[in-house]
Design a protein around this motif. Structure first.
Motif, mmCIF file in Angstrom:
data_model
loop_
_atom_site.group_PDB
_atom_site.id
_atom_site.type_symbol
_atom_site.label_atom_id
_atom_site.label_comp_id
_atom_site.label_asym_id
_atom_site.label_seq_id
_atom_site.Cartn_x
_atom_site.Cartn_y
_atom_site.Cartn_z
ATOM 1 N N ARG A 56 -10.206 1.823 2.704
ATOM 2 C CA ARG A 56 -9.646 0.360 2.486
ATOM 3 C C ARG A 56 -10.461 -0.803 2.885
ATOM 4 O O ARG A 56 -10.427 -1.921 2.391
ATOM 5 N N ARG A 107 -13.176 -1.513 0.457
ATOM 6 C CA ARG A 107 -12.611 -1.576 -0.950
ATOM 7 C C ARG A 107 -13.231 -2.477 -1.932
ATOM 8 O O ARG A 107 -13.640 -2.134 -2.981
ATOM 9 N N LEU A 162 -7.205 1.315 -6.824
ATOM 10 C CA LEU A 162 -6.677 1.049 -5.536
ATOM 11 C C LEU A 162 -6.101 2.275 -4.737
ATOM 12 O O LEU A 162 -6.310 2.421 -3.444
ATOM 13 N N LEU A 163 -5.247 3.213 -5.553
ATOM 14 C CA LEU A 163 -5.025 4.626 -4.814
ATOM 15 C C LEU A 163 -6.057 5.203 -4.249
ATOM 16 O O LEU A 163 -6.101 6.100 -3.234
ATOM 17 N N GLY A 164 -7.215 5.344 -5.179
ATOM 18 C CA GLY A 164 -8.463 6.001 -4.708
ATOM 19 C C GLY A 164 -8.844 5.706 -3.353
ATOM 20 O O GLY A 164 -9.466 6.469 -2.612
ATOM 21 N N MET A 193 -5.517 11.673 -2.844
ATOM 22 C CA MET A 193 -5.957 10.333 -2.785
ATOM 23 C C MET A 193 -5.828 9.887 -1.092
ATOM 24 O O MET A 193 -6.012 8.918 -0.767
ATOM 25 N N GLU A 203 0.730 -1.314 -0.103
ATOM 26 C CA GLU A 203 -0.217 -0.174 -0.032
ATOM 27 C C GLU A 203 0.827 1.101 0.015
ATOM 28 O O GLU A 203 0.789 2.295 -0.609
ATOM 29 N N TYR A 237 -7.072 4.818 -0.902
ATOM 30 C CA TYR A 237 -5.861 4.688 -0.050
ATOM 31 C C TYR A 237 -6.186 4.676 1.407
ATOM 32 O O TYR A 237 -5.605 4.137 2.498
ATOM 33 N N GLU A 246 -4.620 -0.165 -10.396
ATOM 34 C CA GLU A 246 -4.012 0.490 -9.329
ATOM 35 C C GLU A 246 -4.504 1.733 -9.133
ATOM 36 O O GLU A 246 -4.557 2.248 -8.065
ATOM 37 N N ARG A 283 -12.147 7.003 -9.139
ATOM 38 C CA ARG A 283 -11.045 7.012 -8.260
ATOM 39 C C ARG A 283 -11.507 7.737 -7.047
ATOM 40 O O ARG A 283 -11.380 7.410 -5.946
#
Lengths: 291, 257, 330
Positions: free
Chosen positions: B110, B113, B101-103, A181, A163, B105, B98, B150
């Motif tokens: 998380r 997700r 995934l960063l969105g 983010m 991560e 974070y 990815e 995102r």
């Protein structure tokens, strides 16, 4: 006898070390957009750390490696919060002069503490060797190569799948989008600077049993690391690996095949720097970076 | 009932030059509010201030009743303020997956997700088809969907969209707004910035018109549609009053409604 | 009397002292004046480049090249003192303009790295061509005619005074505005009709020639040269410390800084002489300290104490401390 197999294997072993040596610089630049001119001195500190632990307490460099890596990370973390953070948004000149000054100070603390005398770490495997076909393999170099590969692989895996590693790559690519983010950019900066220092210290540890250790060993290695990073493209890890192989092969083959080649090989890094800046400033895999 | 987002006398700028003179606006839970205005009026500056990329010079930014003006940007994401920024700003060397995934974070996101992936891929099937594609190699419309997706991955309480139609073909704009309308139906609060007035007022409940760093007009979509000010400014009848940005930074006499 | 009208007589007296010491000073002072004069020229040279936004991390490249041209022209061609200096200047000018053309549009980090590579590369060449340079063992000056110690010391003082005058003239010329514009924003300055490459090449040639001249004079002074001396990192470091300590981008900064640096070096040598490397440790710390806390150097500090705004350095663009800066779009 054909010297090609020997030259080839020497080049590969050297390339592993060069990758480890340059990858920290590359990470630091990619994320913070700062070239850390003190990086060479971190290598030197790592080598001395391994030397003293071995000489005073008999600790094998491979065992002190994880210890010193942690210490290197801590040093980087402290340096970042203490000084580097203050020039993050300052003009390049401040960043260059600051890290240059830090390196200068570290180098001369080392001279004062440990004198300019050359030293070396000598675990058993440093000098033993075996012959495979036409190739002489010095165990110390093979060990150093293996350690370097393990560490570089760990770095790449961390960047790719964790991560925080992903967040680090995101910051390198687009700082303000990374903030959006929810990434704490300052934490990533400190982390990257720490990791990059830790990698340099690790480089120092693994070269401690194959090179001579002096307080001056860092600067030439820094220049080579810069050449590699420029060759591969500033900030690209894959490019850095390519650049390391290119420099290692060029140096090894020049020193094997040219008369007085080992002397000239020392100049290849500089020729590469100027050549690359002339032909393709962004390097093999790099992206355009404003200067 | 307190507003979800409330800006009070916000004053922001870059370096020496002020961009937002004095902006106050509010957005309630479940509302869709659009910010209109000419180029350089301060729309993007507003979203940047709310998301924390820009520190306000003075004034308050209240989110769910709490002044967040001094909270750093990355912590505002944790609070549930997610921005799909102007120019999309996807991570070009990352795959679609990815990027998403960063969105997600932030710690809160998380945990949800898997659920959010289903939702975003359901909303934008195109993204699901291209999940391994590098974001930088996608079309503008796909990148826009990715940027919105995102932002959604962060489990927003307030979703901000900055010019989602910028540079897109009309048909793609329609797709994007369809998705926005779908999101809106689920009760999410949305603040979005638009130059395309017609499209914006179709989706939004209410709107604000920014001019020269101030709120020049405010009202429901229907009111704004019929307002002479908006017509003059955006439908080209008398572009002198609002459509200038050269005078930004100086106080201009703009009638507030 | 205002400070401004006072300045010219003060500088004139300083120049006079510098020119008289070689003839009438005690050996200690002669040596001190020589080293100070040498560093003044190097500092002015470094500062000229920095003023154009070019950070040199390899000033020893110019210094060493000048030294080698000086010693080789004397030993191999029998060139007299003055002619070998002309040779050194020409070589430095060519290296400077060559680097300017190589680096083209690149500045900042790239330029710094290129100068570093140039210096290290020249060192390797000097080591690897022993037939020409004497290799790592070095070479002794075997001049046909020796001008005398006084002439060499006087030459260094003259060069220092000339460098100050040149720097002053540059600051009065169009270069001054071009520099400011180039430091702030190269692309914009191009649109204003300032052609950065032209100015940059000119300034690199001038600055390189200056630094090489110092190398040339030094080799006649020392009578010996080897690659480690010629391309010593120490030269690079002192030539950048001096202007930064004195006040970067200013006229008097490099001069004040050179004096302070020589003083600082001597003081640490006397106080901590038993510790090898102490003076460079101090220089490293000074560098860090100046960057963090004294960005306008001694000159800026003095002006602030006198209650004045530091004139030029204060006008440097500073990045706005926003929360997290990205591509700022107003």
């Amino acid at each position: 006898m054909d010297i090609f197999p020997q030259a080839f294997s020497d080049a590969i072993l050297l390339a592993g070390l060069y990758t480890l040596m340059a990858v920290g610089l590359s990470l630091g630049f990619g994320v913070l957009r700062i070239i850390n001119f003190a990086q060479g001195e971190m290598i030197m500190l790592g080598a001395y750390g391994a030397f003293w632990l071995f000489t005073l307490m008999g600790v094998d460099p491979l065992i002190s490696l994880p210890l010193l890596v942690v210490a290197g990370f801590a040093l980087g973390w402290v340096l970042f919060h203490g000084v580097v953070a203050k020039v993050l948004d300052a003009p390049h000149i401040n960043q260059i002069l600051l890290t240059f000054g830090i390196g200068l100070a570290i180098q001369h603390v080392a001279i004062i503490l440990w004198t300019g005398n050359a030293r070396s770490t000598t675990p058993d495997y440093a000098t033993t060797s075996s012959v495979v076909g036409d190739v002489l393999l010095v165990h110390g170099r093979v060990t150093a190569f293996a350690a370097a590969v393990v560490m570089v692989a760990a770095l790449i895996a961390w960047l790719q799948w964790s991560e925080t590693g992903r967040a680090t790559r995101a910051v390198a690519e687009n700082r303000s989008a990374a903030v959006l983010m929810g990434i704490d950019v300052n934490r990533i900066y400190a982390l990257s600077f720490g990791v990059s220092c830790a990698l340099s210290v690790a480089t120092g540890v693994v070269v401690s049993f194959i090179l001579t250790i002096t307080p001056f060993m860092g600067f030439p290695m820094l220049v080579k690391a810069i050449a590699i990073v420029i060759l591969g493209g500033l900030g690209s890890i894959a490019g850095t690996v390519l650049g390391a192989f290119a420099l290692a092969f060029a140096e090894t083959f020049v020193s094997y095949y040219l008369p007085e080649g080992s002397g000239w090989a020392e100049g290849i890094a500089f020729v590469l720097i100027i050549g690359i800046l002339l032909v393709r400033p962004r390097g093999i895999l790099g992206q355009a970076v404003e200067t | 009932m307190t507003a979800l987002l409330e800006l009070a006398n916000l004053r922001v700028g870059y370096g020496q030059s002020v961009v937002l003179q004095d902006v106050s606006l509010e957005l309630h839970q479940g509302e869709i509010v659009c910010l209109l205005g000419a180029n350089g009026a301060g729309k993007t500056t507003t979203t940047r201030a709310v998301s924390g990329l820009l520190a306000p010079w003075s004034g308050e930014i209240r989110f769910a009743g709490e002044n967040i003006a001094s909270i750093p940007a990355h912590k505002r994401v944790e609070l549930g303020i997610c921005l799909s920024p102007e120019g999309r700003q996807v991570f070009p060397n990352f795959s679609v997956h990815e990027n998403l995934l960063l969105g997600s974070y932030s710690k809160k996101a998380r945990q949800r997700r898997a659920e959010m992936f289903d939702e975003v891929y359901g909303l934008f099937p195109r993204l699901a088809e291209r999940r391994t594609q590098k974001a930088g190699l996608m079309s503008g419309g796909e990148q826009q969907m990715l940027a919105i997706g995102r932002a959604l991955m962060g489990c927003p309480r307030l979703l901000m969209l900055d010019e989602p139609s910028l540079g897109l073909a009309p048909k793609i704009i329609l797709d994007v707004y369809e998705a926005v309308a779908t999101i809106a139906k689920r009760g999410l609060s949305i603040l979005f910035v638009e130059q395309n007035v017609q499209a914006a007022l179709l989706v939004a409940h209410r709107g604000y018109v920014l001019a020269n760093g101030q709120i020049a007009a405010a009202g429901t979509s229907a009111e704004l549609q019929n307002s002479t000010l908006v017509q003059e400014a955006f439908l080209g009848k008398k572009p002198s009053l609002l459509a200038t940005d050269g005078a930004r930074g100086h106080s201009a006499a703009v009638p507030a409604i | 009397m205002s400070t401004r009208s006072l300045a010219i007589p003060v500088w004139a007296v300083c120049a006079l002292v510098l020119l008289l010491v070689p003839a009438y000073g005690s050996p200690t002072f002669v040596d001190l004046a020589f080293r100070t004069a040498s560093l003044i020229v190097l500092a002015i040279s470094w500062n000229l480049m920095a003023s154009a936004g070019l950070i040199s991390l390899g000033h020893s490249a110019f210094f060493g090249l000048g030294g080698y041209v000086g010693i080789l022209s004397a030993n191999l061609l029998g060139a007299p003192f003055w002619l070998s200096l002309v040779g050194a200047v020409i070589a430095g000018t060519l290296l400077g303009s060559g680097l300017a053309l190589i680096t083209g549009r690149m500045r900042g980090i790239y330029f710094a790295i290129t100068t570093l590579a140039a210096s290290e590369g020249l060192r390797v060449i000097a080591v690897m061509l022993p037939d020409l340079t004497g290799g790592a063992k070095g070479a002794y000056l075997k001049a046909a005619t020796f001008p005398g110690v006084l002439a060499i010391n006087l030459a260094m003082s003259l060069v220092a005074v000339a460098a100050c005058i040149i720097a002053w003239m540059v600051s009065r010329s169009r270069f001054h505005y071009a520099f400011r514009a180039m430091r702030a924003n190269e692309a914009a300055s191009q649109m204003l009709g300032i052609f950065p490459l032209k100015y940059r090449t000119a300034i690199m040639a001038l600055s390189g020639g200056m630094a090489s001249l110092v190398g040339g004079v030094e080799v006649w002074h020392g009578g010996y040269l080897d690659p480690a001396v010629a391309f010593d990192l120490h030269i690079t470091i002192t030539s950048q410390i001096a202007p930064i300590l004195g006040g970067i981008y200013t006229l008097s900064g490099p001069i004040l800084g050179a004096i302070a640096t020589v003083f600082l070096g001597d003081a640490t040598r006397i106080a901590l002489g038993h510790l090898q490397g102490a003076s460079l440790l101090v220089f490293g710390l000074v560098l860090v300290f100046c960057v963090l806390y004294l960005p306008q150097g001694i000159q800026g500090g003095l002006l602030r104490m006198l209650g004045k705004r530091p004139s030029e350095a204060a006008a440097e663009p500073k990045l706005s401390p926003t929360v997290a800066t990205g591509a700022a779009k107003p």
